[in-house]
Motif scaffolding. Sequence first.
Motif, mmCIF file in Angstrom:
data_model
loop_
_atom_site.group_PDB
_atom_site.id
_atom_site.type_symbol
_atom_site.label_atom_id
_atom_site.label_comp_id
_atom_site.label_asym_id
_atom_site.label_seq_id
_atom_site.Cartn_x
_atom_site.Cartn_y
_atom_site.Cartn_z
ATOM 1 N N ARG A 30 0.778 -1.174 0.141
ATOM 2 C CA ARG A 30 0.130 -0.161 -0.287
ATOM 3 C C ARG A 30 0.844 1.130 0.266
ATOM 4 O O ARG A 30 2.494 1.379 0.192
ATOM 5 C CB ARG A 30 -1.076 -0.259 1.196
ATOM 6 N N TYR A 31 -0.074 2.322 0.012
ATOM 7 C CA TYR A 31 1.138 3.648 -0.798
ATOM 8 C C TYR A 31 -0.106 4.761 -0.643
ATOM 9 O O TYR A 31 -1.133 4.112 -1.312
ATOM 10 C CB TYR A 31 2.143 3.689 -1.702
ATOM 11 N N GLY A 49 -2.880 15.179 -2.560
ATOM 12 C CA GLY A 49 -2.797 13.849 -2.578
ATOM 13 C C GLY A 49 -3.901 13.075 -1.974
ATOM 14 O O GLY A 49 -5.413 13.239 -2.088
ATOM 15 N N ILE A 50 -3.699 11.669 -2.070
ATOM 16 C CA ILE A 50 -4.635 10.429 -1.730
ATOM 17 C C ILE A 50 -4.323 10.127 -1.017
ATOM 18 O O ILE A 50 -2.782 9.120 -1.462
ATOM 19 C CB ILE A 50 -4.968 10.191 -3.126
ATOM 20 N N GLY A 51 -5.269 8.570 -0.175
ATOM 21 C CA GLY A 51 -4.286 7.949 0.916
ATOM 22 C C GLY A 51 -5.101 6.323 0.434
ATOM 23 O O GLY A 51 -5.609 6.686 -1.484
ATOM 24 N N TRP A 52 -4.239 5.765 0.348
ATOM 25 C CA TRP A 52 -4.594 3.973 -0.353
ATOM 26 C C TRP A 52 -6.514 4.184 -0.217
ATOM 27 O O TRP A 52 -6.272 3.354 -0.834
ATOM 28 C CB TRP A 52 -4.036 3.140 0.883
ATOM 29 N N ASP A 97 4.336 7.430 -1.503
ATOM 30 C CA ASP A 97 4.926 6.912 -0.306
ATOM 31 C C ASP A 97 4.604 5.419 0.650
ATOM 32 O O ASP A 97 3.438 5.354 0.932
ATOM 33 C CB ASP A 97 4.631 8.518 0.944
ATOM 34 N N PHE A 98 5.526 4.368 0.493
ATOM 35 C CA PHE A 98 4.615 3.219 1.569
ATOM 36 C C PHE A 98 5.203 3.422 2.588
ATOM 37 O O PHE A 98 4.725 2.163 2.940
ATOM 38 C CB PHE A 98 6.097 2.211 0.375
ATOM 39 N N VAL A 99 4.973 4.929 3.496
ATOM 40 C CA VAL A 99 5.308 4.241 4.726
ATOM 41 C C VAL A 99 3.751 5.071 5.223
ATOM 42 O O VAL A 99 3.555 3.602 5.731
ATOM 43 C CB VAL A 99 6.376 5.575 5.213
ATOM 44 N N ARG A 100 3.444 6.095 4.834
ATOM 45 C CA ARG A 100 2.211 6.492 4.818
ATOM 46 C C ARG A 100 1.491 6.580 4.180
ATOM 47 O O ARG A 100 1.171 6.900 3.145
ATOM 48 C CB ARG A 100 2.664 8.256 5.161
#
Length: 124
Positions: A30-31, A49-52, A97-100
């Motif tokens: 996820r990213y 921006g957009i989250g998973w 970003d694979f962390v957040r």
Amino acid sequence: VQLQASGGGLVQTGGSLRLSCEVSGRSGNRYSVGWFRQTPGNEREFVAGIGWSGRTGYADSVKGRAIISRDNAANTVNLQMIRMKPEDTAVYYCAADFVRTTIFGTSARDYDYWGQGTLVTVSS
């Protein structure tokens, strides 16, 4: 990880454009994704921006004129912009970003992976 941004070009004031970002190289992870833009002599600025899971956010400069969306199955994030203005002219970059993953960063420092950029020119 590779990000491929596409969709830039020349558009007239008031027109619309859709940018796409394809993310590859870490399937199954996820990213979150951010779109940034940069003009000569300036730092990259956050656009959207957009989250998973689909949580989105926008810079004030594009709020109401941009829609960010994603297709997780296709590993693609799109940025649709409407009512474009000459001040939207910039090189647009997507970043992952694979962390957040649920939320997204609004600073370029939050992202480790970047696409090559696509030029958007809005003529007056």
